[in-house]
Design a protein around this motif. Structure first.
Motif: not given
Length: 154
Positions: A13-20, A38-51
């Motif tokens: 994993l490398s940066g820079p890391t931008f979640f926005a 609709s009855d759709v509920y979304t789950i966003l999975l983010i894997l990160t190195d912490g930075e």
């Protein structure tokens, strides 16, 4: 799970890391589903190195998205300091740059290193808050559960 563990051990994993930007795009999709009733509920999975390099913008977007059908799960990979991820988790409330509090908790942070080798415990912890987050969202928007339906599996 073996494939994921292999990937985690062999991908850097490398940066820079931008979640926005990721959260903003996900919000558009969630807004569409909410507006179309609709009855759709979304789950966003983010894997990160912490930075993370856009913390303030990310917090603002999480607070803004707290009225949407969305949960965000963040899995911390490696041995970095995950203090910023704990902040995003917001179990005691998350406040944006204007001081506005998120309407509900929608982020779950889990450090992968705490579960290395025990994938069932990791899965349980990663998904632990989702049922409450979903129910909290449904209460927020006034949606009541539909009556149970019988399913014939014979």
């Amino acid at each position: 799970m073996n494939i994921y563990e292999y990937a985690l051990n062999n991908v850097e994993l490398s940066g820079p890391t931008f979640f926005a930007p990721l959260i903003a795009e996900t919000m558009k999709m969630c807004e569409y589903h909410k507006n179309s009733e609709s009855d759709v509920y979304t789950i966003l999975l983010i894997l990160t190195d912490g930075e993370i390099h856009d913390m303030d913008k990310t917090i603002d977007l999480i607070v803004k998205s707290s009225h949407l059908p969305l949960s965000i799960i963040i899995v911390g990979i490696g041995n970095a300091d995950f203090g910023k991820m704990d902040t995003l988790d917001g179990d005691n409330g998350l406040f944006n740059s204007a001081g506005q509090k998120a309407m509900r908790d929608l982020v779950q942070f889990v450090p992968y290193r705490n579960f290395k080798g025990d994938m069932s415990r990791l899965a349980k912890e990663v998904l632990a808050e989702v049922p409450d987050q979903l129910c909290e969202y449904m209460r927020l928007v006034g949606k009541k559960p539909r009556p149970a339906t019988d399913i014939n599996i014979a």
